[in-house]
Design a protein around this motif. Structure first.
Motif, short mmCIF file in Angstrom:
data_model
loop_
_atom_site.label_atom_id
_atom_site.label_comp_id
_atom_site.label_asym_id
_atom_site.label_seq_id
_atom_site.Cartn_x
_atom_site.Cartn_y
_atom_site.Cartn_z
N VAL A 70 42.80 45.94 29.88
CA VAL A 70 41.76 45.96 30.10
C VAL A 70 41.51 44.62 30.72
CG1 VAL A 70 39.31 44.57 28.43
CG2 VAL A 70 41.43 45.88 26.83
N VAL A 71 40.06 45.31 31.97
CA VAL A 71 39.38 44.43 32.57
C VAL A 71 37.86 44.37 32.30
CG1 VAL A 71 39.29 45.31 34.88
CG2 VAL A 71 40.78 46.60 33.90
N PHE A 72 38.14 43.16 32.65
CA PHE A 72 36.44 42.48 32.72
C PHE A 72 36.66 42.01 34.60
CE2 PHE A 72 39.45 41.12 29.32
CZ PHE A 72 38.66 41.04 28.03
N GLU A 73 34.98 42.53 34.33
CA GLU A 73 33.76 42.34 34.74
C GLU A 73 32.37 41.13 34.65
OE1 GLU A 73 33.34 41.69 38.70
OE2 GLU A 73 34.42 43.88 38.80
N ASN A 74 32.58 40.32 35.57
CA ASN A 74 31.45 38.80 35.11
C ASN A 74 29.55 39.63 36.29
OD1 ASN A 74 33.73 37.85 34.54
ND2 ASN A 74 33.29 36.88 36.68
N GLY A 75 28.79 39.10 34.73
CA GLY A 75 27.86 39.08 35.63
C GLY A 75 27.03 38.46 36.81
N LEU A 76 26.39 38.52 37.68
CA LEU A 76 26.20 38.36 38.62
C LEU A 76 25.70 35.94 38.27
CD1 LEU A 76 24.40 38.19 40.82
CD2 LEU A 76 21.98 37.68 40.07
N PHE A 98 43.18 41.47 32.55
CA PHE A 98 42.94 41.04 33.41
C PHE A 98 41.55 40.48 33.62
CE2 PHE A 98 41.34 41.84 38.40
CZ PHE A 98 41.78 41.25 38.75
N ALA A 99 40.93 38.94 33.93
CA ALA A 99 39.28 38.86 34.65
C ALA A 99 40.04 37.90 36.02
CB ALA A 99 39.23 38.01 33.69
N TYR A 100 38.62 38.25 37.01
CA TYR A 100 38.91 37.18 38.05
C TYR A 100 37.23 37.04 38.81
CZ TYR A 100 36.44 41.92 39.76
OH TYR A 100 35.92 42.26 40.20
N ASN A 101 37.30 36.32 39.09
CA ASN A 101 35.63 35.87 40.27
C ASN A 101 35.91 36.19 41.44
OD1 ASN A 101 35.03 33.56 37.83
ND2 ASN A 101 36.27 32.10 39.31
N ARG A 102 34.90 37.67 41.12
CA ARG A 102 34.52 37.83 42.49
C ARG A 102 34.66 37.38 43.42
NH1 ARG A 102 31.14 40.32 39.02
NH2 ARG A 102 28.73 40.28 39.99
N PRO A 103 34.54 37.71 44.75
CA PRO A 103 33.96 36.74 46.05
C PRO A 103 32.76 36.29 46.51
CG PRO A 103 35.42 39.15 47.03
CD PRO A 103 34.97 38.79 45.11
N GLY A 104 33.56 34.76 46.58
CA GLY A 104 32.16 34.34 46.65
C GLY A 104 31.48 33.59 45.36
N THR A 105 32.35 33.75 44.15
CA THR A 105 32.42 33.21 43.07
C THR A 105 32.96 31.79 42.30
OG1 THR A 105 31.29 35.31 42.33
CG2 THR A 105 31.58 33.68 40.25
N GLY A 106 32.80 30.69 42.07
CA GLY A 106 33.91 30.38 41.41
C GLY A 106 34.44 29.67 43.02
N THR A 107 36.56 29.36 43.69
CA THR A 107 36.36 28.42 44.15
C THR A 107 37.34 30.36 45.09
OG1 THR A 107 38.87 28.64 42.97
CG2 THR A 107 37.10 27.01 43.43
N SER A 108 36.89 31.31 44.84
CA SER A 108 37.47 32.71 45.28
C SER A 108 36.78 32.99 46.38
CB SER A 108 36.62 33.93 44.56
OG SER A 108 37.79 34.50 43.06
N ASP A 109 37.59 33.46 47.26
CA ASP A 109 37.06 32.64 48.90
C ASP A 109 35.49 34.42 48.99
OD1 ASP A 109 38.56 31.29 49.97
OD2 ASP A 109 40.05 33.01 50.79
N ASN A 154 42.35 44.41 44.35
CA ASN A 154 43.08 43.46 42.77
C ASN A 154 44.27 43.98 42.05
OD1 ASN A 154 41.50 41.56 44.51
ND2 ASN A 154 40.06 41.92 43.10
N LEU A 155 43.75 44.88 41.02
CA LEU A 155 44.74 45.31 40.06
C LEU A 155 46.08 45.70 40.89
CD1 LEU A 155 42.03 46.58 37.99
CD2 LEU A 155 43.09 45.49 37.33
N ARG A 156 45.76 46.67 41.80
CA ARG A 156 46.80 47.55 42.19
C ARG A 156 48.11 46.46 42.63
NH1 ARG A 156 43.18 50.85 44.76
NH2 ARG A 156 43.90 49.57 47.11
N TYR A 185 42.07 52.26 32.53
CA TYR A 185 41.65 50.43 32.16
C TYR A 185 40.41 51.25 31.17
CZ TYR A 185 44.12 49.90 36.72
OH TYR A 185 44.87 49.45 37.63
N VAL A 186 40.54 50.21 30.11
CA VAL A 186 38.98 49.93 29.58
C VAL A 186 38.70 48.94 30.30
CG1 VAL A 186 38.50 49.22 27.15
CG2 VAL A 186 40.44 50.74 27.34
N LEU A 187 37.22 49.24 30.57
CA LEU A 187 36.56 48.59 31.76
C LEU A 187 35.44 47.50 31.01
CD1 LEU A 187 35.64 51.04 34.93
CD2 LEU A 187 38.04 49.39 34.43
#
Length: 283
Positions: free
Chosen positions: A57-63, A84-95, A113-115, A123-125
């Motif tokens: 299961v892969v999670f994608e955050n809102g704006l 799997f969850a993550y912060n997209r580039p420019g979110t949190g401390t992700s570059d 990222n997943l690979r 995946y379940v998105l």
């Protein structure tokens, strides 16, 4: 957090809720259990992986949202499969990323990222708000990599058209949005029409389970902007033939307000996806 000292006119209430949700996202916890930082394509990315099993299961955050929006959802799902969850580039401390912030670039970065994390499809998105639009694009562009789809009060591909166009927002809302969001989020917002057009140019995901969770709370709003947004809440299920739409007694922030609804939807999609695989194997 936005503080409102006097009642807002009906035209503004829906936007106030949206901006409040975004401020909550930006003020969220700095860390989440299991969060690590990995270097992927020479960029530091904050992510969480947990659990075992398939499909992942892969999670994608809102704006502007950080992965800790899923703090009440991810541990429950990790009991049943890999997550799997993550912060997209420019979110949190992700570059930050130098590439455009439209959905096509976002989903290609997610796939990389997943690979590199070693999580194989299908995946379940699961996508909340703008993350839902990205997951719709992913599902249509790479259907063979998708086992199912859960949209959590997702952005409509034409969200920024008609009455929802940003030029129709009140001045205060644009000022607040600029103050609350990062440069990356501003670029993602500006790219919504391009992302939506790319999604609509592709055929719908077919033969895979799709659940659309829609927030019931905003449906009581009656301003022109709210009516437009709520019509799009209803219409989004039409874009996914065979989808099940579930109205949740919640505001836009369903993962925080009603995490059990998100967990239940993911479990239903996992069950249907696994049954589909088992049936294909028997044939």
């Amino acid at each position: 957090m936005i503080r409102i000292s006097k009642p807002l006119p009906a035209r503004a209430r829906g936007l106030a809720g949206l901006l409040l949700s975004m401020s909550l996202a930006l003020a969220g916890c700095a860390t989440m259990e299991g969060m690590t930082t990995s270097v992927i394509a020479e960029k530091r990315i904050e992510l969480v992986t947990a659990g075992q099993g398939a499909p992942a299961v892969v999670f994608e955050n809102g704006l502007g949202g950080r992965l800790d929006w899923w703090a009440k959802v991810l541990p429950e799902v990790a009991r049943e499969t890999r997550v799997f969850a993550y912060n997209r580039p420019g979110t949190g401390t992700s570059d930050t990323a130098s590439t455009p912030r439209d959905g096509s670039h976002v989903i290609e970065e997610l796939r990389q990222n997943l690979r590199e994390t070693g999580i194989a499809p299908p995946y379940v998105l699961v996508g909340h708000s703008l993350g839902g639009l990205y997951m719709q694009l992913y599902a249509r562009r790479y259907p063979n990599e998708v086992a199912g789809l859960v949209l959590v009060d997702s952005t409509h591909p034409e969200q920024m058209k008609g009455a929802g166009a940003r030029e129709n927002w009140p001045t205060w809302a644009n000022i607040a949005l600029n103050a609350l969001t990062s440069d990356a989020a501003k670029a993602e917002l500006a790219a919504i029409p391009e992302t939506g057009a790319a999604m609509l140019a592709l055929p719908p995901l077919s033969g895979k389970p799709v659940i659309v969770l829609s927030a019931k709370g905003p449906m009581s709003e009656t301003s022109e902007l709210a009516r437009d947004a709520n019509a799009k809440r209803v219409d989004i299920a039409r874009l996914h033939p065979g989808a099940k739409q579930v109205w949740v007694d919640s505001g836009h922030g369903i993962p925080l307000e009603r995490p059990e609804a998100v967990v239940a939807a993911i479990r239903d999609v996992l069950t249907a996806a696994r049954a589909r695989v088992a049936s294909a194997g028997q044939k």
